[in-house]
Design a protein around this motif. Structure first.
Motif, PDB file in Angstrom:
ATOM      1  N   ALA A   1      42.749  16.583  47.178  1.00 32.85           N
ATOM      2  CA  ALA A   1      43.153  16.880  45.888  1.00 32.85           C
ATOM      3  C   ALA A   1      41.923  17.114  45.288  1.00 32.85           C
ATOM      4  O   ALA A   1      41.699  18.145  44.549  1.00 32.85           O
ATOM      5  CB  ALA A   1      44.033  15.726  45.148  1.00 32.85           C
ATOM      6  N   ALA A   2      40.726  16.304  45.342  1.00 40.59           N
ATOM      7  CA  ALA A   2      39.552  16.671  44.764  1.00 40.59           C
ATOM      8  C   ALA A   2      38.894  17.700  45.315  1.00 40.59           C
ATOM      9  O   ALA A   2      38.430  18.549  44.315  1.00 40.59           O
ATOM     10  CB  ALA A   2      38.515  15.371  44.903  1.00 40.59           C
ATOM     11  N   GLN A   3      39.108  18.049  46.520  1.00 42.66           N
ATOM     12  CA  GLN A   3      38.443  19.222  47.228  1.00 42.66           C
ATOM     13  C   GLN A   3      38.960  20.622  46.663  1.00 42.66           C
ATOM     14  O   GLN A   3      38.555  21.593  46.351  1.00 42.66           O
ATOM     15  CB  GLN A   3      38.598  19.153  48.556  1.00 42.66           C
ATOM     16  N   LEU A   4      40.446  20.434  46.485  1.00 44.67           N
ATOM     17  CA  LEU A   4      41.204  21.622  45.902  1.00 44.67           C
ATOM     18  C   LEU A   4      40.721  21.755  44.378  1.00 44.67           C
ATOM     19  O   LEU A   4      40.779  23.138  44.096  1.00 44.67           O
ATOM     20  CB  LEU A   4      42.811  21.139  45.923  1.00 44.67           C
ATOM     21  N   ALA A   5      40.768  20.690  43.681  1.00 41.20           N
ATOM     22  CA  ALA A   5      40.402  20.921  42.341  1.00 41.20           C
ATOM     23  C   ALA A   5      38.777  21.532  42.297  1.00 41.20           C
ATOM     24  O   ALA A   5      38.766  22.435  41.418  1.00 41.20           O
ATOM     25  CB  ALA A   5      40.333  19.623  41.647  1.00 41.20           C
ATOM     26  N   GLU A   6      37.985  20.990  43.259  1.00 38.63           N
ATOM     27  CA  GLU A   6      36.779  21.788  43.208  1.00 38.63           C
ATOM     28  C   GLU A   6      36.836  23.093  43.375  1.00 38.63           C
ATOM     29  O   GLU A   6      36.109  24.165  42.802  1.00 38.63           O
ATOM     30  CB  GLU A   6      35.782  20.780  44.147  1.00 38.63           C
ATOM     31  N   ALA A   7      37.441  23.595  44.409  1.00 35.05           N
ATOM     32  CA  ALA A   7      37.725  24.953  44.786  1.00 35.05           C
ATOM     33  C   ALA A   7      38.336  25.777  43.714  1.00 35.05           C
ATOM     34  O   ALA A   7      37.855  26.849  43.225  1.00 35.05           O
ATOM     35  CB  ALA A   7      38.420  25.094  46.195  1.00 35.05           C
ATOM     36  N   GLU A   8      39.228  25.280  43.119  1.00 32.80           N
ATOM     37  CA  GLU A   8      39.860  25.942  41.964  1.00 32.80           C
ATOM     38  C   GLU A   8      39.077  26.104  40.545  1.00 32.80           C
ATOM     39  O   GLU A   8      39.173  27.258  39.996  1.00 32.80           O
ATOM     40  CB  GLU A   8      41.092  25.006  41.394  1.00 32.80           C
ATOM     41  N   THR A   9      38.280  25.208  40.479  1.00 30.98           N
ATOM     42  CA  THR A   9      37.293  25.260  39.387  1.00 30.98           C
ATOM     43  C   THR A   9      36.309  26.391  39.509  1.00 30.98           C
ATOM     44  O   THR A   9      35.873  26.921  38.510  1.00 30.98           O
ATOM     45  CB  THR A   9      36.621  23.811  38.965  1.00 30.98           C
ATOM     46  N   ALA A  10      35.713  26.405  40.780  1.00 30.87           N
ATOM     47  CA  ALA A  10      34.796  27.505  41.003  1.00 30.87           C
ATOM     48  C   ALA A  10      35.406  28.682  40.842  1.00 30.87           C
ATOM     49  O   ALA A  10      34.907  29.752  40.343  1.00 30.87           O
ATOM     50  CB  ALA A  10      34.394  27.314  42.411  1.00 30.87           C
ATOM     51  N   TRP A  11      36.602  29.034  41.366  1.00 33.41           N
ATOM     52  CA  TRP A  11      37.286  30.190  41.220  1.00 33.41           C
ATOM     53  C   TRP A  11      37.492  30.782  39.889  1.00 33.41           C
ATOM     54  O   TRP A  11      37.420  31.751  39.280  1.00 33.41           O
ATOM     55  CB  TRP A  11      38.494  30.308  42.073  1.00 33.41           C
ATOM     56  N   THR A  12      37.776  29.469  38.907  1.00 34.26           N
ATOM     57  CA  THR A  12      38.329  29.848  37.768  1.00 34.26           C
ATOM     58  C   THR A  12      37.061  29.998  36.755  1.00 34.26           C
ATOM     59  O   THR A  12      37.095  31.058  36.054  1.00 34.26           O
ATOM     60  CB  THR A  12      38.814  28.571  36.959  1.00 34.26           C
ATOM     61  N   GLU A  13      36.059  29.629  37.186  1.00 37.90           N
ATOM     62  CA  GLU A  13      34.834  29.834  36.417  1.00 37.90           C
ATOM     63  C   GLU A  13      34.406  31.347  36.638  1.00 37.90           C
ATOM     64  O   GLU A  13      33.893  32.069  35.843  1.00 37.90           O
ATOM     65  CB  GLU A  13      33.734  29.084  36.774  1.00 37.90           C
ATOM     66  N   ILE A  14      34.587  31.634  37.883  1.00 44.07           N
ATOM     67  CA  ILE A  14      34.448  33.290  38.402  1.00 44.07           C
ATOM     68  C   ILE A  14      35.151  34.010  37.457  1.00 44.07           C
ATOM     69  O   ILE A  14      34.656  34.989  36.847  1.00 44.07           O
ATOM     70  CB  ILE A  14      34.424  33.517  39.676  1.00 44.07           C
ATOM     71  N   GLY A  15      36.554  33.824  37.464  1.00 43.40           N
ATOM     72  CA  GLY A  15      37.294  34.815  36.555  1.00 43.40           C
ATOM     73  C   GLY A  15      36.892  34.672  35.123  1.00 43.40           C
ATOM     74  O   GLY A  15      37.184  35.889  34.732  1.00 43.40           O
ATOM     75  N   ARG A  16      36.663  33.549  34.555  1.00 41.70           N
ATOM     76  CA  ARG A  16      36.271  33.480  33.098  1.00 41.70           C
ATOM     77  C   ARG A  16      34.998  34.351  32.959  1.00 41.70           C
ATOM     78  O   ARG A  16      34.803  34.852  31.856  1.00 41.70           O
ATOM     79  CB  ARG A  16      36.215  31.985  32.852  1.00 41.70           C
ATOM     80  N   GLU A  17      34.065  34.191  33.754  1.00 44.98           N
ATOM     81  CA  GLU A  17      32.846  35.253  33.492  1.00 44.98           C
ATOM     82  C   GLU A  17      33.233  36.221  33.792  1.00 44.98           C
ATOM     83  O   GLU A  17      32.600  37.328  32.896  1.00 44.98           O
ATOM     84  CB  GLU A  17      31.732  34.737  34.402  1.00 44.98           C
ATOM     85  N   GLY A  18      34.096  36.902  34.401  1.00 46.58           N
ATOM     86  CA  GLY A  18      34.070  38.429  34.476  1.00 46.58           C
ATOM     87  C   GLY A  18      32.958  39.278  34.889  1.00 46.58           C
ATOM     88  O   GLY A  18      33.195  40.393  34.370  1.00 46.58           O
ATOM     89  N   THR A  19      32.180  38.807  35.497  1.00 39.15           N
ATOM     90  CA  THR A  19      30.981  39.911  35.680  1.00 39.15           C
ATOM     91  C   THR A  19      31.233  40.984  36.392  1.00 39.15           C
ATOM     92  O   THR A  19      30.687  42.175  36.022  1.00 39.15           O
ATOM     93  CB  THR A  19      29.680  39.043  36.281  1.00 39.15           C
ATOM     94  N   PHE A  20      31.944  40.982  37.396  1.00 40.54           N
ATOM     95  CA  PHE A  20      32.392  41.945  38.253  1.00 40.54           C
ATOM     96  C   PHE A  20      33.913  41.986  38.462  1.00 40.54           C
ATOM     97  O   PHE A  20      34.280  40.593  38.615  1.00 40.54           O
ATOM     98  CB  PHE A  20      31.575  42.164  39.493  1.00 40.54           C
ATOM     99  N   PRO A  21      34.768  42.764  38.752  1.00 42.64           N
ATOM    100  CA  PRO A  21      35.991  42.672  39.349  1.00 42.64           C
ATOM    101  C   PRO A  21      36.040  42.121  40.764  1.00 42.64           C
ATOM    102  O   PRO A  21      35.212  42.663  41.461  1.00 42.64           O
ATOM    103  CB  PRO A  21      36.766  43.877  39.021  1.00 42.64           C
ATOM    104  N   VAL A  22      37.343  41.299  40.812  1.00 44.94           N
ATOM    105  CA  VAL A  22      37.456  40.818  42.286  1.00 44.94           C
ATOM    106  C   VAL A  22      38.465  41.781  42.889  1.00 44.94           C
ATOM    107  O   VAL A  22      39.413  42.325  42.465  1.00 44.94           O
ATOM    108  CB  VAL A  22      38.018  39.303  42.319  1.00 44.94           C
TER     109      VAL A  22
END
Length: 356
Positions: free
Chosen positions: A162-183
């Motif tokens: 569960a902690a590993q999943l939360a870490e991966a989701e947090t990393a992805w959410t930060e990328i989406g929030r910054e929105g530097t480039f489109p995925v």
């Protein structure tokens, strides 16, 4: 000025007005003439050929056509007008900025405009280098987030899943929030599929862990109940011992214990042994009670025989023999019966002595 302004009122032709704006020695007349010029080509001509630099700059400010602005940047003699035309041409957002700057840097008449075009080209190159570096770093972050999710989805379920999943989701959410480039859609789809798989695995693991904890709690409760039953049977005494054993056996059969459980197997052996010992104790108690009752009967018979006249030696011998056997089987005897028997024995010995 007055005569020139009065003469300007009689002019309507755009080219003539542009000529006045370019060549009139009077500031107010040039400004008035320029204000009446609306044709883009005429404004471009003023920006390129006006004698007054300010008039050329004002003409540039009224032009929005990119091609005309580029033409002015290439051909004007005025520094400010050329620079303004270059900036406004790029600000339109039309065409390729690099191609425009290359053209101006190679062909512009004014050296300041050439220098500015080259500086802007250099800035573009730097910006592109920085953009590529930022894009590469961002792509590495995206790849890292996807790799984290892939590791979470492929790893065997464990308490830290569960902690590993939360870490991966947090990393992805930060990328989406910054929105530097489109995925790109393929990467997003891959991440979403991995995330769904990882979430399902974590949910299954948590359900299995909850079920395991519940089963362990039930097992512990059953073992505690089994231990209590063993203690009850081990302490069973008295006339109702057999009833207590029967009730304990019935409760034992209802316990959810597995024969494959080592602790349960040990308790089962303990319970069986306790039942056997309790049953044996009860049998021994009943035998002792029967022996005690018989000894009381023998004590009474001994009293009668010892007092009878004449003394019946055969009857007394039979009583004495049976008393010894029953007393030995009962592991000794005490109480009133024993006192009676000892008194009868003493009386018999006295009578024998008197007879002798």
């Amino acid at each position: 000025d007055g005569d020139a302004a009065l003469a300007l009122d009689g002019i309507d032709d755009q080219r003539q007005l542009a000529t006045v704006a370019k060549q009139s020695p009077h500031d107010t007349v040039r400004t008035a003439a320029l204000g009446r010029v609306h044709d883009v080509r005429a404004l471009g001509s003023v920006a390129r050929h006006a004698a007054d630099p300010r008039t050329a700059l004002d003409a540039v400010a009224r032009i929005a056509d990119r091609a005309e602005l580029v033409n002015i940047a290439l051909k004007t003699d005025h520094k400010d007008a050329g620079l303004a035309a270059l900036e406004r041409a790029l600000a339109t957002g039309e065409g390729d900025p690099r191609a425009t700057l290359d053209t101006v840097a190679a062909r512009a008449k004014n050296k300041a405009v050439v220098k500015q075009a080259r500086a802007m080209l250099h800035a573009l190159d730097q910006a592109e280098t920085e953009r590529r570096a930022a894009l590469e770093a961002w792509q590495q972050r995206v790849a890292g987030a996807v790799a984290l999710m892939e590791a979470s989805a492929s790893a065997a379920p464990e308490p830290s899943s569960a902690a590993q999943l939360a870490e991966a989701e947090t990393a992805w959410t930060e990328i989406g929030r910054e929105g530097t480039f489109p995925v790109d859609e393929a990467t997003a789809a891959r991440y979403n599929a991995l995330a769904a798989s990882a979430r399902a695995a974590v949910a299954r693991h948590e359900e299995e862990e909850a079920a395991r904890r519940t089963a362990e709690e039930q097992r512990r409760a059953a073992l505690a109940a089994a231990t209590s039953l063993c203690a009850r049977v081990e302490d069973a005494r008295g006339e109702d011992a057999l009833d207590e054993i029967a009730r304990a056996r019935a409760e034992w059969e209802g316990l959810p214990v597995s024969s494959a459980d080592p602790e349960a197997a040990a308790l089962r052996q303990r319970f069986a042994a306790a039942c056997e010992r309790a049953t044996e104790r009860h049998r021994n108690r009943e035998a002792l009670q029967r022996a005690q009752a018989r000894l009381e009967e023998l004590a009474a018979a001994a009293e009668q025989t010892a007092a009878a006249a004449p003394l019946d030696e055969a009857a007394w011998s039979a009583i004495a023999r049976e008393w010894s056997e029953v007393s030995d089987a009962a592991d000794g005897v005490g109480g009133e019966a024993a006192e009676k028997y000892r008194a009868a024995t003493a009386h018999v010995e006295e009578r024998r002595a008197e007879r002798r």
